[in-house]
Scaffold this motif. Sequence first.
Motif, PDB file in Angstrom:
ATOM      1  N   ALA A   1       0.526  -1.520   0.076  1.00 39.75           N
ATOM      2  CA  ALA A   1       0.090  -0.073  -0.267  1.00 39.75           C
ATOM      3  C   ALA A   1       0.809   1.022  -0.529  1.00 39.75           C
ATOM      4  CB  ALA A   1      -1.589   0.331   1.538  1.00 39.75           C
ATOM      5  N   VAL A   2       1.999   1.326   0.770  1.00 45.68           N
ATOM      6  CA  VAL A   2       3.101   2.343   0.421  1.00 45.68           C
ATOM      7  C   VAL A   2       3.587   2.598  -0.741  1.00 45.68           C
ATOM      8  CG1 VAL A   2       5.859   3.062   1.925  1.00 45.68           C
ATOM      9  CG2 VAL A   2       3.308   2.253   3.298  1.00 45.68           C
ATOM     10  N   SER A   3       4.126   1.358  -1.161  1.00 39.61           N
ATOM     11  CA  SER A   3       4.821   1.698  -2.657  1.00 39.61           C
ATOM     12  C   SER A   3       3.546   1.790  -3.668  1.00 39.61           C
ATOM     13  CB  SER A   3       4.621   0.308  -2.563  1.00 39.61           C
ATOM     14  OG  SER A   3       5.444  -0.029  -4.173  1.00 39.61           O
ATOM     15  N   GLU A   4       2.374   1.287  -3.674  1.00 42.50           N
ATOM     16  CA  GLU A   4       1.140   2.572  -4.021  1.00 42.50           C
ATOM     17  C   GLU A   4       0.816   3.602  -4.074  1.00 42.50           C
ATOM     18  OE1 GLU A   4      -2.195  -0.070  -4.560  1.00 42.50           O
ATOM     19  OE2 GLU A   4      -1.205  -1.663  -5.463  1.00 42.50           O
ATOM     20  N   PHE A   5       0.692   4.183  -2.755  1.00 43.31           N
ATOM     21  CA  PHE A   5       0.553   5.385  -2.663  1.00 43.31           C
ATOM     22  C   PHE A   5       1.886   6.297  -2.696  1.00 43.31           C
ATOM     23  CE2 PHE A   5       1.804   8.851   0.250  1.00 43.31           C
ATOM     24  CZ  PHE A   5       1.061   9.775   0.131  1.00 43.31           C
ATOM     25  N   PHE A   6       3.318   6.099  -3.050  1.00 42.80           N
ATOM     26  CA  PHE A   6       4.612   7.318  -3.527  1.00 42.80           C
ATOM     27  C   PHE A   6       4.357   7.396  -5.381  1.00 42.80           C
ATOM     28  CE2 PHE A   6       5.973   6.893   0.606  1.00 42.80           C
ATOM     29  CZ  PHE A   6       6.019   8.081   1.366  1.00 42.80           C
ATOM     30  N   SER A   7       4.441   5.189  -5.541  1.00 42.65           N
ATOM     31  CA  SER A   7       4.506   5.252  -6.960  1.00 42.65           C
ATOM     32  C   SER A   7       3.210   6.089  -7.948  1.00 42.65           C
ATOM     33  CB  SER A   7       4.194   4.235  -7.808  1.00 42.65           C
ATOM     34  OG  SER A   7       5.383   2.814  -6.908  1.00 42.65           O
ATOM     35  N   SER A   8       1.865   6.407  -7.102  1.00 41.08           N
ATOM     36  CA  SER A   8       0.433   7.501  -7.618  1.00 41.08           C
ATOM     37  C   SER A   8       0.702   8.406  -7.736  1.00 41.08           C
ATOM     38  CB  SER A   8      -0.506   7.219  -7.096  1.00 41.08           C
ATOM     39  OG  SER A   8      -0.590   7.210  -5.893  1.00 41.08           O
ATOM     40  N   ILE A   9       1.687   9.213  -7.060  1.00 34.54           N
ATOM     41  CA  ILE A   9       1.971  10.721  -7.038  1.00 34.54           C
ATOM     42  C   ILE A   9       3.818  10.912  -7.351  1.00 34.54           C
ATOM     43  CG2 ILE A   9       1.015  11.413  -4.923  1.00 34.54           C
ATOM     44  CD1 ILE A   9       3.333  10.733  -3.006  1.00 34.54           C
TER      45      ILE A   9
ATOM     46  N   ARG B   1      -5.362   4.557   1.478  1.00 31.55           N
ATOM     47  CA  ARG B   1      -5.347   3.543   0.954  1.00 31.55           C
ATOM     48  C   ARG B   1      -7.693   3.337   1.464  1.00 31.55           C
ATOM     49  NH1 ARG B   1      -3.711  -1.252  -0.853  1.00 31.55           N
ATOM     50  NH2 ARG B   1      -4.819  -2.384   0.476  1.00 31.55           N
ATOM     51  N   LEU B   2      -8.276   4.001   0.872  1.00 29.04           N
ATOM     52  CA  LEU B   2      -9.838   3.937   0.924  1.00 29.04           C
ATOM     53  C   LEU B   2     -10.234   2.203   0.445  1.00 29.04           C
ATOM     54  CD1 LEU B   2     -10.928   7.337  -0.170  1.00 29.04           C
ATOM     55  CD2 LEU B   2     -10.915   5.980   2.187  1.00 29.04           C
ATOM     56  N   SER B   3     -11.110   1.544   0.801  1.00 22.60           N
ATOM     57  CA  SER B   3     -11.552   0.341   0.586  1.00 22.60           C
ATOM     58  C   SER B   3     -12.045   0.346  -1.198  1.00 22.60           C
ATOM     59  CB  SER B   3     -13.287   0.169   0.569  1.00 22.60           C
ATOM     60  OG  SER B   3     -14.062   1.578   0.560  1.00 22.60           O
ATOM     61  N   ASP B   4     -12.374   1.413  -1.971  1.00 31.61           N
ATOM     62  CA  ASP B   4     -11.670   1.379  -3.567  1.00 31.61           C
ATOM     63  C   ASP B   4     -10.595   1.473  -4.319  1.00 31.61           C
ATOM     64  OD1 ASP B   4     -11.559   3.873  -3.038  1.00 31.61           O
ATOM     65  OD2 ASP B   4     -12.677   4.527  -3.998  1.00 31.61           O
ATOM     66  N   LEU B   5      -9.217   1.447  -3.233  1.00 34.55           N
ATOM     67  CA  LEU B   5      -7.897   1.542  -3.161  1.00 34.55           C
ATOM     68  C   LEU B   5      -7.660   3.011  -3.656  1.00 34.55           C
ATOM     69  CD1 LEU B   5      -7.604  -1.635  -5.614  1.00 34.55           C
ATOM     70  CD2 LEU B   5      -7.429  -1.315  -2.446  1.00 34.55           C
ATOM     71  N   SER B   6      -8.558   4.053  -3.332  1.00 31.07           N
ATOM     72  CA  SER B   6      -8.055   5.047  -4.026  1.00 31.07           C
ATOM     73  C   SER B   6      -7.762   5.895  -2.950  1.00 31.07           C
ATOM     74  CB  SER B   6      -9.183   5.755  -4.485  1.00 31.07           C
ATOM     75  OG  SER B   6      -9.914   5.996  -3.447  1.00 31.07           O
TER      76      SER B   6
ATOM     77  N   GLY C   1     -11.786  -1.119   6.724  1.00 33.24           N
ATOM     78  CA  GLY C   1     -11.251  -1.154   5.605  1.00 33.24           C
ATOM     79  C   GLY C   1     -10.391  -0.704   4.411  1.00 33.24           C
ATOM     80  N   ILE C   2     -10.149   0.383   5.886  1.00 33.56           N
ATOM     81  CA  ILE C   2      -9.208   1.302   4.994  1.00 33.56           C
ATOM     82  C   ILE C   2      -7.728   0.821   5.597  1.00 33.56           C
ATOM     83  CG2 ILE C   2     -10.391   3.200   5.443  1.00 33.56           C
ATOM     84  CD1 ILE C   2      -9.080   4.353   7.433  1.00 33.56           C
ATOM     85  N   VAL C   3      -6.343   1.588   4.790  1.00 32.09           N
ATOM     86  CA  VAL C   3      -5.007   1.123   5.393  1.00 32.09           C
ATOM     87  C   VAL C   3      -4.690   2.343   5.520  1.00 32.09           C
ATOM     88  CG1 VAL C   3      -3.469   0.017   4.459  1.00 32.09           C
ATOM     89  CG2 VAL C   3      -5.137  -0.844   3.840  1.00 32.09           C
TER      90      VAL C   3
END
Length: 650
Positions: free
Chosen positions: A266-274, A582-587, A601-603
């Motif tokens: 989740a951390v990886s997706e967070f930073f990759s997204s921005i 990170r919300l349950s819809d992965l946004s 359900g959130i991260v």
Amino acid sequence: MEPFEESQRQIRTAVIALLVILPCGIFGYMLLEQMSLLDAVWMTVITLTTIGYGDIVPQSPIGRIFTLFLIVIGIGVFVFAAQASLNVLFSPELSRSRQRRRADRKVARMRQHFVICGEGEMVNRSVEFMIQRARARLDNNRRSTLFRPFTPTLLDLLVVVTKNSRMANKLRHDGLTVIDGDPTDEATLQRSGIDRAQALMAMEDTDTETLLTVLTANSRNPELHITAAAHDLAFAQKMLRAGASSVIPPFEVAAQFLNSITFRPAVSEFFSSILFDNTLDSAHIVQIFMYDDSPWIGKTLGSLGLRDRYGAAAIGIRREDGTFEYVPGDDYVLAEEVVLLVVCQTAYITDLQNDSRQGTQFRPHPATWQRLVNTEAETNALTSYTAKESEREAAAVTKHYVICAGGMVARSALRKLSPERPFVIISHDHQLTESLLKRGFRVIQGKPTDEAVLIRAGIYRALALMVAIDDRAESVLTTLTARTLNKHLLITASADNDDLVAKLYRAGADRVINPYRIAAQFMLLATTRPVVSDFIQYVLYNRLTRLETAELYIENDSPWVGRTIGELGLTEGYAARIIGVRLSDLSFIYAPPESFMISNGIVVLAVTSMDRFDALREYAYGSASRRPQSLRTTRPVPFAHRAGVIQSLS
């Protein structure tokens, strides 16, 4: 002598011959035929060109004999000159000369541009990402309903210096400005406009050539920001001493990224997204420099209304002394020379920059510091294992991470891990196995393609599997076998080409990285957004700063459910701040306000001290030993790899 130079010599010889023959012919006709100067010139020219209009002809026998000799000599000289001229006209060297002049004229107009030096996979990947980013920006401008004046893309500010002629021709075909030549040569770098450049990336095939390029560039422009790629950490230190501002070891960076997507997805997706997503509806991290004329100086972050006006959030600040503050509060007062790191919707970045008066016009950035290569020692457990003890320990562990190790990326990844964490390593390299057992890791000896070996490693009980194997067939078969055994397992892998990336996804992998793609992305990040790069290294997982970004999976029995961030008291009790959710819809929600309420359900992504990580996890889960049920999501192939995978599948 080169063919092109020989043809040029022939043309010069023909011109000299004509300059000699022409006056001889004129003087001969005047003497032998008693012609006037004009008639003699006319007769000589039509004779040498074999036109022969017949209006003037030699009358005496001696004049006719002279004409015959003149015709023979004239034809020979003209044929000689014509052949040489055609050789020059259709010579590849002439085309290269024209390309050189065009490139030199274009570079002469550039200011504060970027220079890429080298050849090979790293250069190819870097240029590929810059092309994708430029196209995405142009597409965003076309799709946006807001008026946007034309601003140059990175491609308009890029010069590639390479001695690989095939690569140079391909890059020119893609519309890039290319300088043919050796980047270690000062004259070649001078042609690239290095005196006026903003930054340089050195990515030669060998570390020795990269080091020489860094040394040459720094001697020419000591103020230049230089990012270099180094495969050998010993060379990395030399490059820093030679003048590099930042050094990126490709396999070390890839290993760190592979660890991140495996243990903190989740951390990886967070930073990759921005960092790497440039679509119109994406968010992007922007570095805002507080120049002396900025209207933001002296104001608090809360008074700027970034979230309401731009959908933006501040996740970090670099202070004037070079230190960072992560997730600053609304009461933080901005001062001159600080750098504000803001996550903002791509469509509003220009408005945000203009509001801070940074705009699109380049200004000298505040001082930067030379980055040190992380050469920290390996972490060892207090006790080591024998092979049998390791098997018993592996059989008892649950909710753990299985690592299939083999190759440079795997060895780099393992150097960064602590044996105290719940890892089980699979290795069929006896030397590697012995060294890992001495460090205190749980190791299963055997091939990961063997189903029995995966079961001994606890594949049914594991949270994630990392496949870092150099053998391509073994990598695909391991992934396929593991996916068959555990449908809920998060599987990550490394691949050295895009074709293998596609095969691993088909085999069941959730995330696959190409080391060269990852290294190229971080080379660009360290060059074009150095403050952002420093901040990510500062908070992601850094033993020097003793900080890490943890992901906390909130389930319905978590003591945090129903409470706001402000009520948790994370800063006071755990030196932690929530950088994202990170919300349950992965946004994602970036730097959520203190009024944000925690729900099932959130991260939660929190930057915290390594020393307090276990206590923070116990606070969030209600138990020190509890782990999430699964790390796997149904998110499709991540955008960081999407282009390469689609290209391979098509």
